[in-house]
Scaffold this active site. Structure first.
Site, PDB file in Angstrom:
ATOM      1  CD  GLU A  72       0.326  -4.710  -8.964  1.00  0.00           C
ATOM      2  OE1 GLU A  72       0.229  -5.776  -8.330  1.00  0.00           O
ATOM      3  OE2 GLU A  72       1.213  -4.507  -9.822  1.00  0.00           O
ATOM      4  NE  ARG A 307      10.547   4.000 -15.804  1.00  0.00           N
ATOM      5  CZ  ARG A 307      10.192   2.983 -15.024  1.00  0.00           C
ATOM      6  NH1 ARG A 307      10.173   1.758 -15.514  1.00  0.00           N
ATOM      7  NH2 ARG A 307       9.865   3.190 -13.768  1.00  0.00           N
ATOM      8  CE  LYS A 317       4.311   1.048  -7.681  1.00  0.00           C
ATOM      9  NZ  LYS A 317       2.989   0.404  -7.909  1.00  0.00           N
TER      10      LYS A 317
END
Length: 618
Positions: A72, A307, A317
């Site tokens: 994104e 992850r 983020k």
């Protein structure tokens, strides 16, 4: 239907790579099984993303597999994304496939072309091309909005979706929890015609933001809360960086993402473990749209992996943005940041990050990777690549008191050292391989005065100390053997000069130079041709190995000594460094000429990338 991305894809390779044996993992085993069983052998490719009819007109897919990297564009990529990039592009490369770069731009309020451009630059820098051609444009989820709307209308008409006008709080309460089933919305029994009318009103801007949503009609009693009629469209008046103000309704990520994969004929949709609970909805949506003839079969399949959890690093983020906007760091590309742009400015190389991604592997269970593993990959990559140079980080002047007598007043003796002391990769000796030009030797001079590091002199040496102290001999690397005679001090007792005499006929590389034996060689830079340089000594940004684990305030564990800026003296070859060029400052570590602030020949600025030895590993 052909969607508006006309790029013709070609496979990245025609066969599985055989020159390097890659370590196996569960994803490779799945892909190899699918290839052996012909799971996707019947697929066709229409030349660009599209629906079932579009691909049915195409040729058999030349790509054996299709993977994708779908960020994104709402921030800068970080080390975790680098792992995903290397994984998805690497699998496509190794199995004769194509990896797609796609922007999941379904959330217009948080996305920006700044992030789009940064992502494109980062993927290119890591060494990958996408969508089957070097000049291919990335795909964008927003290019598929027309199809997503069409798919939503189909679900409504087929009785698989309805417009819900409950408030967000009512929907949250009625959704239930892990111990209590959900309660049907009072709007769930509307007819398809009624729902279609309301949905078109949403599209046409007749209702306020948040007034209603479109929900999939699945099972409010499902033990998987993600299947309790998830929202798939919401009203959101926001200007989109790609589509402008065409739409005032936008698809939810969980609805858009499977459709994007299917339109692009992705075979193996690889994501992190937090999406594992979303896989049943992914499969449900694929089945419904294939039933309706909108999407081609076989559908993509989602697979999840753990992850990256790296010690002394945060990858949220939101938290990284807080560091930037609260000025805890200088920006997204601050060399202490785990962003790809930060790692690049720190001196990390694409090869080091690819090696790191391969070395840590792919698993389905969470674990922590020690930061020293990342540093070790950089050392391994730079050891045979980074040109050497001498730098004095904490300078004190060394005066050779008999220089004028032995060498001549004002004489400067030329010296040289190899730029790379070890054989390049592929060479069996010190010579460069055939067809490869060895780097030119570094040239510098020695005279009566040179700079040395203060740590290389002790007036009263500790036990085992082998460098300069009164009466001891050492070699100035690439120069002469010298014998220390003492030092000069100022009124405060601070050493201002170290004093020594040069031993004649001991210049490195000359006949008889080894007749005088010494136990140590120290680095130095001549006063006559040394260059002043700004050197930024970076340490880890956090003192806590898991700075935000367990709800901790990560700001409290910031390392106050994570950056120290000093003025050093470097040999003349280093002043001519190109921005972004890596070096090994002998005895100190690996450094890089700063990409932003370093000016070749006039303003040297170097960043510490990593020390020569691991000082943090357990």
């Amino acid at each position: 239907m052909s969607l508006p991305t006309p790029t013709q894809n070609k496979p990245a390779a025609n066969a599985v790579a055989t020159d390097v044996v890659k370590p196996s993992n569960f994803l490779r085993q799945i892909i190899e099984s699918d290839l052996a069983n012909g799971t996707y052998a019947s697929r066709r490719w229409g030349g660009s993303p599209g629906d079932a009819a579009h691909h049915a007109k195409g040729q058999p897919d030349p790509a054996k597999i299709r993977t994708r990297f779908p960020p994104e564009p709402n921030g800068y990529l970080h080390i975790g994304h680098a792992k995903s990039i290397c994984l998805n592009f690497g699998l496509a490369r190794d199995y004769g496939g194509v990896c797609h770069l796609r922007f999941d731009d379904t959330n217009p309020e948080k996305e920006d072309t700044e992030y789009v451009n940064s992502i494109i630059d980062s993927v290119k820098w890591l060494g990958f091309e996408w969508n089957g051609a070097p000049d291919a444009a990335p795909y964008q989820a927003s290019d598929y909005f027309d199809f997503m709307y069409r798919a939503a209308e189909y679900l409504i008409e087929a009785g698989h979706a309805y417009v819900d006008e409950q408030t967000a709080e009512q929907m949250r309460v009625n959704r239930g929890d892990f111990g209590k089933p959900g309660i049907d919305s009072p709007y769930r029994t509307r007819t398809p015609a009624e729902n279609l009318e309301r949905f078109r009103q949403m599209r046409d801007g007749q209702h306020e933001d948040g007034a209603m949503v479109l929900r999939a009609k699945i099972d409010m009693g499902s033990p998987n809360i993600n299947l309790r009629d998830p929202a798939i469209y919401r009203i959101r008046r926001a200007t989109h960086h790609n589509t402008g103000d065409i739409w005032c309704i936008y698809p939810m990520y969980t609805f858009a993402h499977p459709i994007e994969d299917a339109l692009e004929q992705i075979t193996h949709s690889i994501c992190t473990l937090e999406f594992e609970d979303q896989r049943p909805f992914y499969d449900w949506l694929m089945a419904r749209l294939i039933e309706g003839g909108l999407l081609a079969s076989p559908p993509p399949h989602q697979y999840e992996f753990a992850r990256l959890n790296l010690t002394y690093v945060i990858t949220s983020k939101r938290k990284l943005a807080q560091l930037v906007y609260d000025h805890k760091v200088s920006g997204w590309d601050d060399p202490r940041m785990p962003t790809i742009v930060g790692l690049r400015r720190r001196g990390y190389t694409p090869a080091a990050l690819q090696l790191f991604a391969e070395r840590i592997g792919v698993t389905k269970s969470d674990s922590w990777i020690d930061y020293s593993t990342l540093e070790g990959c950089l050392r391994e990559d730079l050891e045979l690549k980074a040109h050497r140079g001498m730098a004095v980080l904490n300078p004190v002047k060394l005066v050779l008191t008999n220089w004028d007598e032995v060498m001549g007043t004002g004489h400067l003796e030329p010296c040289s050292q190899p730029a790379l002391p070890h054989a390049p990769r592929g060479a069996s000796s010190g010579a460069a391989p055939e067809g490869v030009e060895p780097p030119p030797a570094r040239q510098f001079t020695i005279g009566k005065e040179v700079w040395i590091d203060r740590e290389d002199f002790e007036e009263v040496p500790p036990k085992g100390y082998k460098r300069l102290f009164p009466g001891n001999k050492v070699r100035l690397k690439g120069g002469y053997v010298i014998e220390c005679t003492g030092c000069s001090k100022d009124a405060n007792g601070q050493i201002t000069e170290v004093l020594a005499t040069v031993v004649p006929d001991t210049k490195s590389g000359t006949p008889g130079s080894e007749t005088v034996k010494v136990k140590s060689a120290i680095t130095w830079v001549g006063v006559a041709d040394g260059v002043s340089a700004e050197v930024r000594l970076y340490d880890r940004l956090f003192l806590d190995a898991q700075p935000d684990a367990g709800g901790k305030d990560f700001i409290e564990s910031l390392n106050p000594s994570s950056l120290k800026v000093i003025t050093a003296i470097v040999e003349p070859s280093l002043a001519n460094a190109l921005p972004g060029q890596n070096f090994q400052f002998e005895r100190h570590g690996y450094f890089v000429a700063d990409r932003v602030d370093h000016v070749q020949g006039s303003k040297p600025v170097f960043n510490l990338a990593v020390g020569l030895k691991d000082s943090w590993g357990k």
